[in-house]
Enzyme design. Sequence first.
Site, PDB file in Angstrom:
ATOM      1  N   HIS A   1      11.313  10.223  17.275  1.00  0.00           N
ATOM      2  CA  HIS A   1      12.431  11.225  18.118  1.00  0.00           C
ATOM      3  C   HIS A   1      12.060  12.555  18.141  1.00  0.00           C
ATOM      4  O   HIS A   1      11.475  12.313  16.675  1.00  0.00           O
ATOM      5  CB  HIS A   1      13.456  10.655  18.272  1.00  0.00           C
ATOM      6  CG  HIS A   1      14.569  11.885  18.594  1.00  0.00           C
ATOM      7  ND1 HIS A   1      15.444  11.603  20.146  1.00  0.00           N
ATOM      8  CD2 HIS A   1      15.202  12.982  17.693  1.00  0.00           C
ATOM      9  CE1 HIS A   1      15.556  12.603  20.041  1.00  0.00           C
ATOM     10  NE2 HIS A   1      16.174  13.771  19.348  1.00  0.00           N
TER      11      HIS A   1
ATOM     12  N   GLY B   1     -21.302  -1.794  40.172  1.00  0.00           N
ATOM     13  CA  GLY B   1     -20.761  -1.788  40.547  1.00  0.00           C
ATOM     14  C   GLY B   1     -19.777  -0.840  42.034  1.00  0.00           C
ATOM     15  O   GLY B   1     -20.073  -2.463  43.443  1.00  0.00           O
TER      16      GLY B   1
ATOM     17  N   CYS C   1     -18.227   5.930  37.056  1.00  0.00           N
ATOM     18  CA  CYS C   1     -16.521   7.007  35.921  1.00  0.00           C
ATOM     19  C   CYS C   1     -16.489   7.709  35.753  1.00  0.00           C
ATOM     20  O   CYS C   1     -16.494   8.433  35.413  1.00  0.00           O
ATOM     21  CB  CYS C   1     -16.161   5.588  36.230  1.00  0.00           C
ATOM     22  SG  CYS C   1     -14.674   5.941  34.454  1.00  0.00           S
TER      23      CYS C   1
ATOM     24  N   ALA D   1     -12.164   0.842  35.648  1.00  0.00           N
ATOM     25  CA  ALA D   1     -13.401   1.086  34.795  1.00  0.00           C
ATOM     26  C   ALA D   1     -12.964   0.012  33.343  1.00  0.00           C
ATOM     27  O   ALA D   1     -14.071  -0.894  32.946  1.00  0.00           O
ATOM     28  CB  ALA D   1     -13.733   2.584  34.146  1.00  0.00           C
TER      29      ALA D   1
END
Length: 468
Positions: free
Chosen positions: A446, A146, A42, A322
Site C-alpha cells: 500500500h 508472422g 513487433c 508476440a
Amino acid sequence: MKSYDVAVIGSGPGGYVAAIRCAQLGMKTAIIEKYNTLGGTCLNVGCIPSKALLDSSHHYEDAVKHFEEHGIEIPGEVKINLEKMIARKNGVVEQTTKGIDFLMNKNSIDVYHGLGSFADATHIDITKENGEKEQIEAKKTIIATGSKPSTLPFIELDKERVITSTEALSLKEVPEHMIVIGGGVIGLELGQVYRRLGAEVSVVEYMDRIIPTMDAALSKELTKVFKKAGMKFYTSHKVKEVTRNGNSVTVKADDKKGKEVVLKGDYVLVSVGRRPYTDGLNLEAAGVKVNDRGQVETNDHLQTNVENIYAIGDVVKGAMLAHKAEEEGTMVAEIMAGQKPHIDYNLIPGVVYTWPEVASVGKTEEELKDAGVKYKSGQFPMRALGRSRASMDTDGFVKILADAETDEVLGVHMIGARTADLIAEAVTAMEFRASAEDISRMSHAHPTYAEAVKEAALAATDDRALHI
C-alpha cells in the site's frame, strides 16, 4: 552447403526466441530474415514503435492537460515536434533490434538475410535483395513468418492517405481527421496517439462494441473514457466504400438498419486485423498444408503434416500475440530436444496499451454464461485507491470471475493504470489454480494499483471488499 540441426524462418518474437532456445539446447541453429533488421513486425513496425508513440503522446497530453494541476508551470505554449517524436521512436526500434543482433551472436546463431523458400522438406533457398541465392540444409525447420495487416477487398491501400498501422507509425503530420476502420487493439492504440496530438478521430467498427473479443465491461469503460477525450464511435457499422480525392478521403458505412453514414477526413487507418504471412515460402515444395484461412496447419505439438517442419506464432491458429509466439517458440525447441513442455492457451493474457490500459486473462463473463458455468463476480473501482487518486488515474476497475462452487479463479479483467503489468499477477494465480480467497489473503503493498486485485478478490469472496 551449410547444414544445420534447425533453421528458423522469420525473426520476430517467436522466431528469434525459438532460435535462442534451440541454441541453448545444443542445436546448431540458423535464422533467416527477409528484411535487413531482425525482430519482425513487433519490434520494427508493431509493439515496440507503437508503445514509443503512446508514451510520447501521453507525456504531451500530461503537459497540456495535467501539469498545471500538479503545480508544474510551463512558460509559453507546449508544442509538438512530430518529426522529433518519430525520430525517438525510430531510435527505440534501432536499439531494440540491435539487441536481437547481440543475442544471435551471443548464442552462435547464424543469421541469413533474404527470402527463405523451401526447395524441399530439408533444403531452404535464400534469395538476397541483390538477387544472389544460396541454399542451406536443415534437419528441422520452424516456420515463424508472422502476419501482415489485412484489408477489405474493396479498399485500395495507397499507403499515403489510406494507410495501415505501418504507415501510421511514421506520418509526417498530425491528421486533421483520422478515420479508423476497426475498433480493435491496433486501431484504438494509434487512434489515441493522434487524438492526443490534436487530430479528430472517428472509429468505425462492424461489431456492436470496441475490443469485441474482450469482456464487455472493459469495452464499455474504455468507450466511456475515449468519448470523454473526444473520440467518436460508429459501432455496428459496416464499411462499404472508401474513396480518395486528393488529400481528402471519404468513408461510407451502413448501420444495422441500412442507414448510411458518410465520414470525411484526411487519413483513413485500415485496422481490420491481420492475416498469416506465407508469401514466397514455397510451402508446396515441402508438402506443408495450409487451411482455408491461410494458416499453416499444425498438431498439438505445433508440428505440420511434414514431420520435421514446425510452425509457430501468427502463422498458425490462435491469438496473434508476440508473447504467445514466444511461448510457442520455446515449446517447439524443447519438444525437438525431447522434453515435454506445455502451453495453456486459456492463460495467455491479452493487453490493449491505451491509457487506461486494458488487460484480460481467462474466460470472459459472456463466455461463462454461454457455457452455462455457474460463477461469481467481484469488482473494484480504481477510483477507490489512494494510489490512483495520487496519480490522477482514477478510471477503470478490476473484475475477478470465480467458480461459484470451488472459488477457483476463471477470468480476470482489468482496465486502469499499469494493468498491462498487473495482469501477470492474475496469470500466476491462475497457473496455480488459485481461488479468489487465495488472492484476497495475499498481502498487497500500500498504496499500489495492485490493491485493486486484492479488493476485487475480496468482493468475489462473499462480497467483502474493504474499501467500497
